[in-house]
Design a protein around this motif. Structure first.
Motif, PDB file in Angstrom:
ATOM      1  N   THR B  29       0.864  -1.183   0.000  1.00 19.96           N
ATOM      2  CA  THR B  29       0.000   0.000   0.000  1.00 19.96           C
ATOM      3  C   THR B  29       0.893   1.224   0.000  1.00 19.96           C
ATOM      4  OG1 THR B  29      -1.743  -1.150   1.162  1.00 19.96           O
ATOM      5  CG2 THR B  29      -1.782   1.244   1.237  1.00 19.96           C
ATOM      6  N   VAL B  30       0.826   1.982  -1.062  1.00 22.70           N
ATOM      7  CA  VAL B  30       1.681   3.156  -1.184  1.00 22.70           C
ATOM      8  C   VAL B  30       0.944   4.346  -0.586  1.00 22.70           C
ATOM      9  CG1 VAL B  30       2.802   4.710  -2.809  1.00 22.70           C
ATOM     10  CG2 VAL B  30       2.780   2.247  -3.241  1.00 22.70           C
ATOM     11  N   LYS B  31       1.627   5.018   0.345  1.00 20.58           N
ATOM     12  CA  LYS B  31       1.005   6.163   0.995  1.00 20.58           C
ATOM     13  C   LYS B  31       1.445   7.448   0.289  1.00 20.58           C
ATOM     14  CE  LYS B  31       0.845   4.401   5.704  1.00 20.58           C
ATOM     15  NZ  LYS B  31       1.413   4.682   7.035  1.00 20.58           N
ATOM     16  N   ASP B  95       3.542   9.888   9.368  1.00 14.16           N
ATOM     17  CA  ASP B  95       2.701   9.017   8.545  1.00 14.16           C
ATOM     18  C   ASP B  95       3.517   8.132   7.627  1.00 14.16           C
ATOM     19  OD1 ASP B  95       0.028  10.166   9.339  1.00 14.16           O
ATOM     20  OD2 ASP B  95       1.015  11.964   8.612  1.00 14.16           O
ATOM     21  N   LYS B  96       4.829   8.388   7.569  1.00 17.28           N
ATOM     22  CA  LYS B  96       5.726   7.574   6.756  1.00 17.28           C
ATOM     23  C   LYS B  96       5.228   7.418   5.321  1.00 17.28           C
ATOM     24  CE  LYS B  96       8.044   5.727  10.562  1.00 17.28           C
ATOM     25  NZ  LYS B  96       8.031   6.963  11.349  1.00 17.28           N
ATOM     26  N   VAL B  97       4.904   8.542   4.709  1.00 17.83           N
ATOM     27  CA  VAL B  97       4.418   8.453   3.336  1.00 17.83           C
ATOM     28  C   VAL B  97       5.555   8.090   2.385  1.00 17.83           C
ATOM     29  CG1 VAL B  97       2.576  10.128   3.718  1.00 17.83           C
ATOM     30  CG2 VAL B  97       4.807  10.898   2.894  1.00 17.83           C
ATOM     31  N   ASP B  98       5.189   7.554   1.234  1.00 16.04           N
ATOM     32  CA  ASP B  98       6.182   7.186   0.229  1.00 16.04           C
ATOM     33  C   ASP B  98       6.375   8.299  -0.795  1.00 16.04           C
ATOM     34  OD1 ASP B  98       6.485   4.311   1.034  1.00 16.04           O
ATOM     35  OD2 ASP B  98       4.330   4.377   0.660  1.00 16.04           O
ATOM     36  N   LEU B  99       5.305   9.044  -1.026  1.00 19.14           N
ATOM     37  CA  LEU B  99       5.357  10.094  -2.038  1.00 19.14           C
ATOM     38  C   LEU B  99       4.687  11.339  -1.488  1.00 19.14           C
ATOM     39  CD1 LEU B  99       3.962   7.957  -4.984  1.00 19.14           C
ATOM     40  CD2 LEU B  99       6.301   8.756  -4.841  1.00 19.14           C
ATOM     41  N   LEU B 100       5.149  12.489  -2.002  1.00 16.04           N
ATOM     42  CA  LEU B 100       4.508  13.752  -1.636  1.00 16.04           C
ATOM     43  C   LEU B 100       3.868  14.324  -2.882  1.00 16.04           C
ATOM     44  CD1 LEU B 100       7.448  15.147   0.448  1.00 16.04           C
ATOM     45  CD2 LEU B 100       5.215  14.511   1.361  1.00 16.04           C
ATOM     46  N   LEU B 101       2.690  14.932  -2.712  1.00 11.01           N
ATOM     47  CA  LEU B 101       1.976  15.437  -3.881  1.00 11.01           C
ATOM     48  C   LEU B 101       1.186  16.671  -3.465  1.00 11.01           C
ATOM     49  CD1 LEU B 101       0.016  13.236  -6.348  1.00 11.01           C
ATOM     50  CD2 LEU B 101      -1.141  15.131  -5.293  1.00 11.01           C
ATOM     51  N   GLY B 102       1.063  17.615  -4.373  1.00 10.67           N
ATOM     52  CA  GLY B 102       0.265  18.793  -4.065  1.00 10.67           C
ATOM     53  C   GLY B 102       1.053  20.065  -4.298  1.00 10.67           C
ATOM     54  N   TYR B 103       0.994  21.009  -3.325  1.00 11.10           N
ATOM     55  CA  TYR B 103       1.721  22.268  -3.364  1.00 11.10           C
ATOM     56  C   TYR B 103       1.138  23.221  -4.397  1.00 11.10           C
ATOM     57  CZ  TYR B 103       4.477  19.222  -0.592  1.00 11.10           C
ATOM     58  OH  TYR B 103       4.846  18.324   0.379  1.00 11.10           O
ATOM     59  N   GLN B 104       0.118  23.928  -3.956  1.00 15.70           N
ATOM     60  CA  GLN B 104      -0.583  24.860  -4.820  1.00 15.70           C
ATOM     61  C   GLN B 104       0.284  26.086  -5.113  1.00 15.70           C
ATOM     62  OE1 GLN B 104      -3.336  24.539  -6.363  1.00 15.70           O
ATOM     63  NE2 GLN B 104      -3.473  26.631  -7.139  1.00 15.70           N
TER      64      GLN B 104
END
Lengths: 290, 404, 342
Positions: B29-31, B95-104
């Motif tokens: 499960t990729v976070k 949360d130990k996410v694998d990827l970051l996404l966003g940034y408006q």
């Protein structure tokens, strides 16, 4: 017509239109703050509500623009009575800090509820055809909507002046502004007077908000966007004075307009510089009594 | 051999066995940590983007096989950078996410870039359009656009094809607006023109009364004006003022970035805006099969009121990039491999064919010259011309704005 | 030393002085309970190290709110422009590193405090002649002008996109800035504790008592010969300096700032935090900042769109139900407990 005269006329007329929007939105705040001594930071929120009511009335109920303006004011007027009775009456005698906190809280609640109902995206308020054209004056075209705003602003000024000077209610309000204890002793029911004035003030804010939609747009954030400018107007004019608010609106509207036309890179610098200068010399505002 | 050393060895051996065996067997499960403004002034945009992320996920979930993707959404509120950076750190550390996404907003991306580098997390930009952002971390990939990618060709096009022999630029007076000015100016001068004037039109804090700015432009009588204001709330009053001042009738052609004809607020511009020419990278009216499918799916999911706009498609494509990473790496996210998999990645987006530039990690895409027209009683956008496969010119030209 | 008899003290000026000193000393005594919040804060990096990044932001707001409490709660100066000094400090520390390459954190922080204090001294000397709406508006106007300048001079400040290139060298040359943010957390903790102790000391000093007197009755203080404007200006200077240190901390801990630090929202938010916690007791600033930041963050997670509703309701509730702020409730309970024990 020479270009510079042309430019000067543009500045004056456009400044007048902007000034009258400021006046309509801020005069209620000036009178209520002068009368009740409440630092009411939620005034912008009531203006915002007025805009939304007008939007609902025209686009969802299909009523024409002018009745929508009236309905917006009346709806907000009706809504403001319970708010004043339940919230504001508790803070009249409190320190200004708590007044600010409560009214900021109220603003946040109203903004959140509006977002909940209408979403955060901007909404628009269509104008009828007769307000869309231009009128030609002295060989130069002026937008009808601007002229309409000026007409409303000036009428409002005259009505408020006469109302305060010539009517019983006006006399009571002036008495209560000058000396609340004395007014009460003379048999004026200041509680209801406060409620009534507050309701009228917020109704004017709502009218101003509805008028402003077609000049500066409308989202729930409107409640905060123009709050500081409104505070600038009333502090420059002086609390509790219609004339002061009118003059300050004219000064700020014209300076802002001229500054933007001639030195657009100056941003909001000019109006705040003007406010600072006026307050340094007249802390109670142009027409305020210290 | 002491018992302690023995058990240490045993533990190490077990650990190795677990490390070698488990990944092959288990579905991953990729976070994905999502940092977008969900409240405050840009809440509508942030929420549109989240909708697009979810739509893509819903449509394409089956492609993931045993693996899965979860989105952890965080609200970056006002664009101070501080909130976005703190949230990014929390997403990485807690949360130990694998990827970051966003940034408006660019400041949100700038503040968080260091965290991405330090933590080695790929960071996929959904908007943040300042050119130099991709140079701030080797882990940044941009799926939106850069300001120069739109405004530089727009400046050239205005002079070369639209016959704008005199041009005034009006722009919202903050960093992105000044970037637009620099880009339009560079493109316009490259084509041989000379800007007549540049009018800053108030800061981003509130929608101004546009009258004095537009009046100033009108009084100078240029052939064309080019306008940038932030998409959304700034546009309907702009259209009204343009019409109130009779600028169309005085023969001043209106050009602008795609922000002013943003699909979300298009209908609010009114007939005042018919004939406006804007330059952008997406419109919901784009007549391609991929886009028609996207728009139909969007309307089915979120109703007919509001079409998707360029923010939506940016987020939609960002999610496609996440899917590409997850599928390529079979759920085992390694930052360097993830970025490598996106270099040169080609994708058939609703906005047309897109590619990630292998060198700059920026998007390469079509730029459209569009006109606002009236169709079936509503405003619509007609594509006049397509400038194919535009790379970010700011980096290519080594313009001062990108030398940071 | 036994407390001097008040009657005797009234007759004897020297004894009066001793009584005053004893009174001050008694109030200055830090009780063991005063250590509790700091011990709790100290436990965070060891027990909840993943919360350090957010904790740092909270500590910075605590310090900022403390600076406001000193002028608002103790000297009665109501301002909506405290962001001016916070922002000046932030830009001083930020520009020192980003433009001049001065990366040593502690000296940068001191510089931030000094610049903000200097600005506070000058503006305070002018502004503190005014009160009420005029003062509110003047403070708003000045911070708005600074905000506009930060936008206009973006070649210097980075404007809306923010000031890039802040790179702070390891703390004391030893502790590097880690990803979890433990270093910045402990750094912020030590700085805010030192500032708290300093403020605490000042508030119980004769100078602090003078401020209290000015707040309660300016005319009387003037009548007994207190240079009111001078005292207020000094208080304002100290407060501005501490706000500047808070801003400097923000710039250093985040290695980044935008012109948002100077915005009206920032001033309004810190005022809200302070009044939420309760003014005039320093601890109110702590409680308010912690509660507000936590509420805004956690509510935003529950339902990002509507955290404003929750915060708004909290504010209205506080004003109507516990007008002395959240910490006022603690005070009231404590007093009731005291009476009960007697």
């Amino acid at each position: 017509m020479s270009p510079s005269l042309h430019a000067a006329l543009s500045i004056l007329f456009d400044g007048l239109g902007y000034a009258m929007i400021l006046f309509t939105m801020s005069v209620g705040l000036s009178v209520t703050m002068g009368l009740m001594g409440v630092v009411n930071l939620a005034h912008g929120a009531f203006a915002m509500l007025g805009g939304y009511v007008a939007m609902v009335v025209t686009t969802r109920l299909g009523l024409p623009f002018l009745p929508a303006l009236a309905l917006a004011s009346l709806t907000v007027l009706a809504a403001s009575v319970p708010v004043e009775r339940t919230l504001y009456q508790r803070i009249y005698r409190r320190p200004e800090l708590q007044q600010m906190l409560l009214t900021i809280g109220l603003t946040m609640i109203l903004m959140a509820l509006t977002t909940f109902a209408f979403g955060p995206a901007p909404v628009s308020l269509p104008l009828p055809d007769f307000l869309n054209g231009q009128i030609i004056l002295a060989g130069r075209g002026f937008p009808v909507y601007r002229a309409f705003i000026v007409l409303i602003g000036v009428t409002l000024f005259i009505v408020l002046r006469l109302g305060l000077e010539r009517t019983m209610l006006g006399a009571k309000i002036r008495a209560a502004v000058d000396n609340p204890a004395m007014a009460e002793a003379a048999g004026i029911d200041t509680r209801w007077l406060f409620t009534l004035t507050f309701a009228l003030g917020t109704a004017l804010a709502a009218l101003g908000g509805a008028l402003a939609v077609n000049v500066v747009g409308l989202t729930p954030r409107f409640a905060l966007e123009y709050l500081v400018v409104l505070l600038a107007v009333i502090s420059m004019g002086g609390l509790g004075t219609v004339t002061g608010t009118f003059v300050a609106s004219l000064v700020i509207g014209t300076i802002e307009n001229a500054g933007r036309y001639l030195f657009p890179a100056g941003g909001a610098f000019f109006i705040y510089a003007a406010v600072v200068l006026v307050l340094l010399y007249r802390p109670a505002g142009l027409y305020g009594r210290s | 051999m002491s018992i302690i050393r023995y058990s240490c060895l045993l533990a190490a051996g077990l650990g190795l066995a677990v490390a070698v065996c488990l990944p092959a067997a288990r579905a991953e499960t990729v976070k994905v940590g999502v940092v977008l403004p969900l409240s405050g002034g840009a809440a509508d945009v942030g929420q549109t983007e989240v909708r697009a992320l979810k739509l893509y996920y819903k449509q394409h979930k089956a492609e993931l096989g045993d693996n899965d993707i979860v989105l952890i959404e965080r609200d970056s509120k006002e664009p101070s950078g501080a909130t976005a950076m703190t949230l990014t750190r929390e997403l990485v550390v807690q949360d130990k996410v694998d990827l970051l996404l966003g940034y408006q907003f660019s400041p949100d991306a700038i503040a968080s870039a260091k965290v991405a580098t330090q933590a080695k997390k790929p960071m996929i930009l959904v908007n943040a359009q300042s050119s130099y952002l991709t140079t701030l971390s080797p882990y940044i990939v941009r799926l939106s656009t850069t300001i120069w990618q739109i405004s530089y060709p727009a400046g050239r096009y205005a002079y070369e094809k639209l016959g704008c022999k005199s041009l005034i630029v009006g722009y919202s007076d903050f960093a992105p607006g000044r970037d637009v000015l620099a880009a339009v100016k560079a493109g316009y001068e490259k084509a041989g023109g000379n800007l007549m004037d540049a009018v800053p039109m108030g800061g981003p804090a509130q929608v101004p009364d546009y009258t004095p700015f537009l009046q100033r432009i009108a009084n100078e009588h240029p052939k064309c004006m080019f306008v940038f204001t932030p998409a959304g709330n700034f546009n309907p009053p702009l259209a009204r003022t343009y019409s109130d001042l009779r600028m169309k009738q005085s023969g001043i052609r209106f050009l602008g970035t795609g922000d002013v004809s943003d699909d979300t607020t298009l209908q609010q511009l009114g007939d005042n805006a018919v004939g406006w020419i804007t330059v952008g990278h997406y419109t919901a009216d784009l007549d391609t099969p991929a886009n028609q499918q996207f728009v139909a799916a969007w309307r089915k999911e979120y109703g007919n009121d509001v079409p998707p706009d360029f923010f939506a498609v940016q987020a939609y494509d960002a999610m496609a990039a996440v899917f590409h990473i997850v599928k390529t790496l079979n759920g085992h996210i390694d930052a360097d491999k993830a970025i490598a998999s996106l270099r040169g990645w080609r994708h058939d987006s609703p906005r047309g064919p897109i590619m990630i530039d292998p060198e700059t990690r920026d998007i390469v895409q079509n730029i459209y010259v569009q006109e606002i027209v009236k169709r079936d009683g509503k405003l619509a956008i007609k594509i006049l011309d397509t400038i194919p496969a535009v790379k970010d010119p700011c980096k290519a030209l080594k313009a001062p704005a990108c030398a940071k | 030393m036994a407390d001097p008899d008040p009657l005797e003290a009234a007759a004897d000026p020297e004894a009066l002085g001793r009584a005053a000193q004893a009174f001050v000393r008694a109030r200055d005594d830090l009780r063991p309970a005063d250590a509790i919040p700091w011990l709790l804060a100290l436990a965070v990096p060891f027990l909840l190290s993943q919360e350090c990044a957010f904790g740092t932001q909270i500590l910075i707001m605590v310090l900022f709110a403390l600076s406001l409490d000193f002028i608002l709660g103790y000297a009665g100066i109501v301002t909506l422009g405290q962001a001016a000094y916070f922002g000046l400090g932030a830009y001083t520390a930020g520009l020192l590193s980003a433009r001049l390459g001065w990366n040593e954190p502690i000296s940068g922080l001191l510089a931030a405090g000094l610049v903000a204090a200097a600005a506070g001294a000058v503006s305070g000397w002018i502004l503190l002649r005014y009160r009420h709406l005029a003062l509110l508006m003047l403070t708003i106007a000045i911070s708005t002008i600074l905000y506009e300048l930060a936008n206009t001079w973006s070649w210097l400040t980075g404007g809306f996109d923010g000031l890039m290139g802040i790179s702070i060298s390891p703390l004391l040359g030893v502790f590097d800035w880690d990803l979890e943010g433990r270093t910045s957390y402990l750094y912020a903790l030590v700085v805010s504790m030192l500032c708290f102790l300093a403020l605490r000391r000042i508030t119980v000093s004769p100078f602090g008592q003078t401020l209290h007197g000015i707040r309660e009755n300016t005319a009387r203080m003037r009548a007994i010969g207190v240079p009111v404007l001078g005292r207020l200006t000094l208080a304002y200077t100290i407060s501005a300096g501490i706000a500047g240190i808070g801003g400097g901390l923000l710039a250093q801990a985040n290695s980044f700032i935008t012109m948002q630090v100077l915005s009206f929202d920032t001033s309004a938010a810190v005022l809200t935090m302070l009044v939420l916690g309760g003014t005039g007791r320093l601890y109110g600033a702590m409680v308010g900042a912690v509660v507000y930041m936590l509420a805004a963050d956690r509510l935003a997670r529950l339902s990002p769109e509507y955290w404003e509703l929750g915060v708004g309701l909290l504010l209205v509730f506080v004003v109507l139900v516990c007008p002395d702020g959240l910490f006022g409730v603690v005070d009231r309970l404590r007093r009731r407990g005291w009476r009960w024990r007697q």
